[in-house]
Design a protein around this motif. Structure first.
Motif, PDB file in Angstrom:
ATOM      1  N   TYR A   4       1.285  -1.873   7.052  1.00 25.61           N
ATOM      2  CA  TYR A   4       2.405  -0.969   6.744  1.00 25.61           C
ATOM      3  C   TYR A   4       2.141  -0.281   5.414  1.00 25.61           C
ATOM      4  CZ  TYR A   4       7.110   0.791   5.925  1.00 25.61           C
ATOM      5  OH  TYR A   4       8.174   1.597   5.686  1.00 25.61           O
ATOM      6  N   LEU A   5       2.316   1.086   5.381  1.00 19.40           N
ATOM      7  CA  LEU A   5       2.121   1.882   4.168  1.00 19.40           C
ATOM      8  C   LEU A   5       3.441   2.527   3.763  1.00 19.40           C
ATOM      9  CD1 LEU A   5      -0.824   1.850   5.511  1.00 19.40           C
ATOM     10  CD2 LEU A   5      -1.296   3.680   3.889  1.00 19.40           C
ATOM     11  N   LYS A   6       3.767   2.304   2.507  1.00 17.62           N
ATOM     12  CA  LYS A   6       4.944   2.975   1.952  1.00 17.62           C
ATOM     13  C   LYS A   6       4.495   4.283   1.304  1.00 17.62           C
ATOM     14  CE  LYS A   6       8.110   0.654  -0.023  1.00 17.62           C
ATOM     15  NZ  LYS A   6       8.901  -0.149  -0.976  1.00 17.62           N
ATOM     16  N   PRO A   7       5.308   5.295   1.319  1.00 22.28           N
ATOM     17  CA  PRO A   7       4.921   6.549   0.640  1.00 22.28           C
ATOM     18  C   PRO A   7       4.836   6.309  -0.870  1.00 22.28           C
ATOM     19  CG  PRO A   7       7.194   6.666   1.358  1.00 22.28           C
ATOM     20  CD  PRO A   7       6.647   5.390   1.908  1.00 22.28           C
ATOM     21  N   LYS A   8       3.882   6.994  -1.482  1.00 16.86           N
ATOM     22  CA  LYS A   8       3.741   6.842  -2.936  1.00 16.86           C
ATOM     23  C   LYS A   8       4.895   7.512  -3.683  1.00 16.86           C
ATOM     24  CE  LYS A   8       0.447   7.525  -6.675  1.00 16.86           C
ATOM     25  NZ  LYS A   8      -0.889   8.029  -7.049  1.00 16.86           N
ATOM     26  N   TYR A   9       5.439   8.569  -3.071  1.00 14.50           N
ATOM     27  CA  TYR A   9       6.531   9.330  -3.725  1.00 14.50           C
ATOM     28  C   TYR A   9       7.796   9.193  -2.915  1.00 14.50           C
ATOM     29  CZ  TYR A   9       2.312  11.378  -5.634  1.00 14.50           C
ATOM     30  OH  TYR A   9       1.083  11.565  -6.179  1.00 14.50           O
ATOM     31  N   PHE A  38     -10.057   3.323   3.705  1.00 10.69           N
ATOM     32  CA  PHE A  38      -9.473   4.382   4.522  1.00 10.69           C
ATOM     33  C   PHE A  38      -8.271   4.975   3.784  1.00 10.69           C
ATOM     34  CE2 PHE A  38      -7.083   6.231   8.035  1.00 10.69           C
ATOM     35  CZ  PHE A  38      -8.092   6.858   8.745  1.00 10.69           C
ATOM     36  N   HIS A  39      -8.167   6.316   3.842  1.00 11.04           N
ATOM     37  CA  HIS A  39      -7.046   7.045   3.216  1.00 11.04           C
ATOM     38  C   HIS A  39      -6.025   7.365   4.285  1.00 11.04           C
ATOM     39  CE1 HIS A  39      -9.006   7.772  -0.735  1.00 11.04           C
ATOM     40  NE2 HIS A  39     -10.107   7.662  -0.001  1.00 11.04           N
ATOM     41  N   PHE A  40      -4.878   6.764   4.183  1.00 10.41           N
ATOM     42  CA  PHE A  40      -3.780   7.060   5.092  1.00 10.41           C
ATOM     43  C   PHE A  40      -2.910   8.141   4.460  1.00 10.41           C
ATOM     44  CE2 PHE A  40      -5.062   2.768   6.111  1.00 10.41           C
ATOM     45  CZ  PHE A  40      -5.062   2.776   7.499  1.00 10.41           C
ATOM     46  N   THR A  41      -2.479   9.135   5.239  1.00 11.55           N
ATOM     47  CA  THR A  41      -1.663  10.257   4.737  1.00 11.55           C
ATOM     48  C   THR A  41      -0.215  10.122   5.142  1.00 11.55           C
ATOM     49  OG1 THR A  41      -2.185  11.550   6.695  1.00 11.55           O
ATOM     50  CG2 THR A  41      -3.653  11.784   4.791  1.00 11.55           C
ATOM     51  N   GLN A  42       0.054   9.190   6.047  1.00  9.02           N
ATOM     52  CA  GLN A  42       1.431   9.037   6.498  1.00  9.02           C
ATOM     53  C   GLN A  42       1.885   7.606   6.256  1.00  9.02           C
ATOM     54  OE1 GLN A  42       1.765  10.221  10.552  1.00  9.02           O
ATOM     55  NE2 GLN A  42       1.259  12.384  10.154  1.00  9.02           N
ATOM     56  N   TRP A  72       0.839  -1.195   0.000  1.00 10.16           N
ATOM     57  CA  TRP A  72       0.000   0.000   0.000  1.00 10.16           C
ATOM     58  C   TRP A  72       0.883   1.256   0.000  1.00 10.16           C
ATOM     59  CZ3 TRP A  72      -2.155  -3.079   4.488  1.00 10.16           C
ATOM     60  CH2 TRP A  72      -3.134  -3.966   4.040  1.00 10.16           C
ATOM     61  N   TYR A  73       0.302   2.265  -0.564  1.00 12.39           N
ATOM     62  CA  TYR A  73       0.976   3.566  -0.624  1.00 12.39           C
ATOM     63  C   TYR A  73       0.080   4.607  -0.011  1.00 12.39           C
ATOM     64  CZ  TYR A  73       4.034   1.243  -3.964  1.00 12.39           C
ATOM     65  OH  TYR A  73       4.891   0.376  -4.555  1.00 12.39           O
ATOM     66  N   THR A  74       0.684   5.649   0.481  1.00 10.16           N
ATOM     67  CA  THR A  74      -0.105   6.757   1.018  1.00 10.16           C
ATOM     68  C   THR A  74      -0.876   7.422  -0.091  1.00 10.16           C
ATOM     69  OG1 THR A  74       1.790   8.224   0.774  1.00 10.16           O
ATOM     70  CG2 THR A  74       1.511   7.170   2.919  1.00 10.16           C
ATOM     71  N   ASP A  75      -1.970   8.092   0.317  1.00 15.34           N
ATOM     72  CA  ASP A  75      -2.858   8.825  -0.595  1.00 15.34           C
ATOM     73  C   ASP A  75      -3.664   7.905  -1.483  1.00 15.34           C
ATOM     74  OD1 ASP A  75      -2.103  11.238   0.473  1.00 15.34           O
ATOM     75  OD2 ASP A  75      -0.478  11.532  -0.973  1.00 15.34           O
ATOM     76  N   PRO A 103      13.863  19.390  -0.829  1.00 16.04           N
ATOM     77  CA  PRO A 103      12.790  18.382  -0.878  1.00 16.04           C
ATOM     78  C   PRO A 103      12.804  17.510   0.404  1.00 16.04           C
ATOM     79  CG  PRO A 103      14.598  17.721  -2.289  1.00 16.04           C
ATOM     80  CD  PRO A 103      14.923  19.118  -1.857  1.00 16.04           C
ATOM     81  N   ILE A 104      11.607  17.122   0.816  1.00 18.54           N
ATOM     82  CA  ILE A 104      11.499  16.203   1.968  1.00 18.54           C
ATOM     83  C   ILE A 104      11.519  14.793   1.411  1.00 18.54           C
ATOM     84  CG2 ILE A 104      10.053  15.467   3.887  1.00 18.54           C
ATOM     85  CD1 ILE A 104       8.884  18.281   3.940  1.00 18.54           C
ATOM     86  N   LEU A 105      12.587  14.061   1.689  1.00 14.88           N
ATOM     87  CA  LEU A 105      12.808  12.746   1.103  1.00 14.88           C
ATOM     88  C   LEU A 105      12.167  11.657   1.967  1.00 14.88           C
ATOM     89  CD1 LEU A 105      16.569  13.100   0.091  1.00 14.88           C
ATOM     90  CD2 LEU A 105      14.551  13.528  -1.313  1.00 14.88           C
ATOM     91  N   ASN A 106      11.651  10.661   1.293  1.00 16.97           N
ATOM     92  CA  ASN A 106      11.179   9.448   1.970  1.00 16.97           C
ATOM     93  C   ASN A 106      12.385   8.742   2.564  1.00 16.97           C
ATOM     94  OD1 ASN A 106      10.098   7.057   2.806  1.00 16.97           O
ATOM     95  ND2 ASN A 106       9.344   6.447   0.801  1.00 16.97           N
ATOM     96  N   PRO A 107      12.348   8.394   3.871  1.00 16.23           N
ATOM     97  CA  PRO A 107      13.532   7.765   4.483  1.00 16.23           C
ATOM     98  C   PRO A 107      13.953   6.493   3.772  1.00 16.23           C
ATOM     99  CG  PRO A 107      11.996   8.467   6.189  1.00 16.23           C
ATOM    100  CD  PRO A 107      11.296   8.658   4.879  1.00 16.23           C
TER     101      PRO A 107
END
Length: 747
Positions: free
Chosen positions: A647-652, A618-622, A582-585, A673-677
């Motif tokens: 567990y959700l991975k960021p989409k970007y 459900f929409h997870f944002t984080q 899954w990805y955020t948004d 830019p705010i990088l995905n860890p």
């Protein structure tokens, strides 16, 4: 004096001449000291014996080695020769035998066995059933070898001549003898046979039985069963003719006759060939005879009881024959005299209502004849007769009824207001008072206050038959049945409404269950009654099905409730979440299923967001781990919980802020830019002003608000950023195209 009577005393010499048992003597008839009247003759008798048994102690007694016949001593078939006797056949027994101790007969004279005996005389099962077969009779036997062999007494078996009675006295002219007496078959013949009635038997001991160790027994060697073929014995004596006998009277025979004039002790002795001596004594009391003269005075007309018990009233001389102590005749001469009694008459009058004192001190108020009895000097009753006349006077009675509080004027003119009896006295022509009696009664009036209570919802009936159902004070005016006014005030309290609720509690989904009643209102304490009979407020582990509970408060008010106790159902969860990255948004579908129906769903997402359905998006944002908690409520009020994480991975791989403040305060001073860890991209950031001029270029580096090349501060305003990465598929722009946007510099 008693005449024509003779007394016999029988002495028993227990033992024998040179026998191992020794010599003894005791009284057997009578068995104690006795008394006679002057001039009466006494017959004394002595006998030597090894054994004498009369069974009067209702036991086999001493001198016997066994009684396997299991006898009874209750005279079940009527009286015997004397007191109690031994009876065989009413109870089960291993062997119907009665065996004596062994005796030494080697140094005796002629020896004998003497006893009373009878066979049962009633056909049919019972305690008196008759022996009627040839082999069911009784044997008299002896043994000289310790009971190894038994032999019948020798000689012909002769029946006694004598008694055919069934009730005492029993008598025998010629005793029976022998060793076996054959039963008789028919009932008619048994009735005329001395064998079936109490008679005396005296059997000489055979010469072959003389030994130092001789035993005797009565034995019935054949019988039908318990309750059949009964027989009995009594007054058993086993002995030998005595040796040398001497009475203190000088007589040397076994019997003696004496006529004592005073109380005397007699003794008898016996001496064997070895000069052993035994003796016994008996004390004879000679009673007294009296000639008494008694003078008696009594009151005329009284009865006097003579010593004989007769009552006499006339004076005279009476001679009474009486029995003194020990039964001896005596004479009492009674000289009877009468003391006189007297009678006087008094005539007198009084007015009605007065009291007249009679000679004995008692009071009289009625006309009549009064007889008073007073004692004379000699103590005899004398009569004084009083003829009393009551002079007439009027006595008028009247009864008046009024309501309470009304005044009343009596005939004498006095006004009264109290209940009571009032007397007005008038003087009559004969000089006696006439009386008017007025009984004044007041009918009561009432002012009653009554406190009462009813249950909520009930009605109360007032004394005037009106109905109320609310708390309050109610006053009713009524008339009594006598027409008097009365007031009844009822203070009514309607108790608080009583209600109860039956509640089923299911701990850990049927691991422990409880049903209870919760009550409010009414008046505690409460009493409970359940449909299963329990009187407790709650019931642990109730049975499945419908239950009702009834609650009663201290006023007796009641309420009920019914509850259904569900059947236990176990639940298991099954997750329906696919194993997908899954990805955020992006909306994520969350769902679980159970093994049984569910009444209510309840979700918590990250312990904050509440959702009430089985499945949802459900929409997870984080990005990161997110906790999912699910609780179900079943139709049986049971709850079950489950939890899991996704567990959700960021989409970007990164995201771009839209403003920054390069003012040196250490907060938001650099734009980058705010990088995905989890991403490891490299990027090139370019910043342009509104006129398209490049003010900053950086590789994996952010802009600090200074114009590259000059180091001067860029002015506040809107700028354009362009970012390029080496992983364009996860950039904020579509697939490989550089990402661009606006940012605001704030100073």
């Amino acid at each position: 004096m008693k005449t024509g009577h003779y007394f016999s005393i029988l002495f028993l010499l227990i033992g024998s001449l040179a026998f191992s048992q020794g010599l003894n003597i005791s009284i057997i008839s009578p068995k104690q000291d006795t008394a006679i009247c002057p001039g009466e003759t006494l017959n004394l008798e002595a006998v030597t014996a090894f054994l004498i048994t009369d069974f009067d102690n209702q036991a086999i007694g001493t001198g016997w080695s066994s009684s396997q016949a299991n006898p009874v001593y209750t005279n079940p078939c009527g009286p015997g020769p004397k007191n109690w006797h031994l009876w065989v056949g009413t109870t089960p027994s291993a062997s119907r035998t009665l065996v004596t101790n062994p005796y030494d007969l080697t140094d005796g004279n002629a020896c004998y066995v003497q006893f009373w005996m009878r066979y049962g005389l009633e056909p049919g099962l019972g305690p008196c059933e008759d022996p009627d077969e040839p082999n069911e009779g009784v044997h008299l036997q002896y043994s000289t070898n310790g009971g190894a062999t038994w032999l019948d007494f020798s000689g012909p078996s002769v029946l006694p001549v004598g008694n055919l009675n069934t009730t005492p006295p029993f008598y025998t002219q010629t005793p029976g003898s022998g060793g076996y007496w054959v039963p008789i078959l028919t009932a008619a013949s048994q009735l005329t046979s001395t064998l079936y009635h109490w008679n005396l038997y005296r059997c000489p001991i055979p010469q072959a039985a003389i030994s130092p160790n001789t035993q005797f027994r009565w034995a019935q060697l054949a019988n039908s069963a318990a309750g059949f073929d009964a027989w009995g014995i009594d007054e058993v004596i086993i002995g030998c003719d005595p040796g040398s006998i001497l009475w203190n009277t000088g007589n040397t025979t076994t019997t003696d006759t004496v006529t004592p004039t005073t109380s005397t002790t007699y003794w008898v002795s016996v001496t064997d060939s070895n000069m052993k001596v035994a003796y016994d004594t008996v004390h004879v009391i000679v009673g007294s005879v009296y000639d008494i003269h008694d003078t008696v005075y009594k009151c005329e007309g009284d009865f006097y009881p003579l010593p004989t018990g007769n009552n006499v009233t006339n004076p005279g001389t009476y001679i009474s024959q009486v029995t003194s102590q020990y039964g001896c005749d005596s004479v009492v001469h009674t000289y009877l005299y009468n003391n006189p009694v007297y009678q006087n008459t008094i005539i007198d009058t009084i007015c009605s209502g007065d009291v007249y004192i009679l000679p004995d001190g008692s009071q009289a108020q009625q006309s009549g004849l009064y007889i008073d009895t007073l004692p004379t000097f000699h103590g005899c009753d004398s009569a004084i007769i009083t003829r009393l006349t009551i002079l007439p006077s009027s006595y008028i009675t009247t009864e008046v009824y009024l309501c309470q509080g009304q005044p009343y004027t009596l005939p004498g003119g006095i006004t009264v207001t109290q209940s009571g009896v009032y007397l007005d006295t008038l003087l009559a022509q004969n000089g006696c008072d006439s009386i008017i009696e007025t009984t004044l009664n007041y009918w009561p009036t009432y002012n009653i206050t009554k406190d009462t209570a009813i249950c909520y919802g009930n009605e109360y009936l007032l004394p005037d038959n009106s109905v109320v159902n609310a708390s309050g004070s109610y006053t009713v005016h009524l008339f009594t049945d006598k027409g008097c006014d009365s007031i009844i005030t009822t203070n009514l309290i309607v108790n608080l409404a009583l209600s109860t609720e039956a509640v089923f509690e299911n701990y850990n989904c049927f691991d422990s269950t409880w049903v209870g009643a919760y009550s409010i209102g009414g008046q505690p304490p409460y009493r409970y009654r359940w449909s299963n009979g329990s009187l407790n407020q709650g019931i642990p582990e109730p049975q499945t099905g419908s239950m009702w509970v009834e609650v009663t408060d201290s006023f007796g008010c009641q309420a009920m409730d019914t509850i259904i106790i569900p059947q236990r159902v176990d639940y298991d969860f099954f997750s329906l979440i696919p194993d997908t990255l899954w990805y955020t948004d992006e909306p994520v579908k969350i769902s679980v299923s159970t093994t049984a129906p569910v009444k209510k769903w309840y979700w918590l997402v990250d312990s904050t967001v509440e959702i009430g359905s089985q499945s949802f998006y459900f929409h997870f944002t984080q990005a990161g781990w997110h906790r999912m908690d699910c609780r179900i409520t079943t139709f049986d009020t049971c709850t079950r919980d489950t939890s899991f994480f996704i567990y959700l991975k960021p989409k970007y791989d990164y995201s771009m802020p839209n403003a920054f403040t390069p003012d040196g305060d250490g907060l938001n001073d650099t734009y980058y830019p705010i990088l995905n860890p989890e991403s490891d991209i490299n990027y090139i950031l370019r910043i342009y002003n509104r006129w398209g001029e490049l003010v900053f270029t950086g590789h994996n580096e952010g802009w600090n608000g200074l114009i590259r090349g000059t180091g001067s501060e860029a002015g506040a305003g809107v700028y354009i950023y362009i970012i390029s990465t080496d992983n364009p598929t996860n950039g904020t722009s579509a697939h490989g195209k550089p990402d661009r946007g606006h940012l605001t510099l704030i100073r």
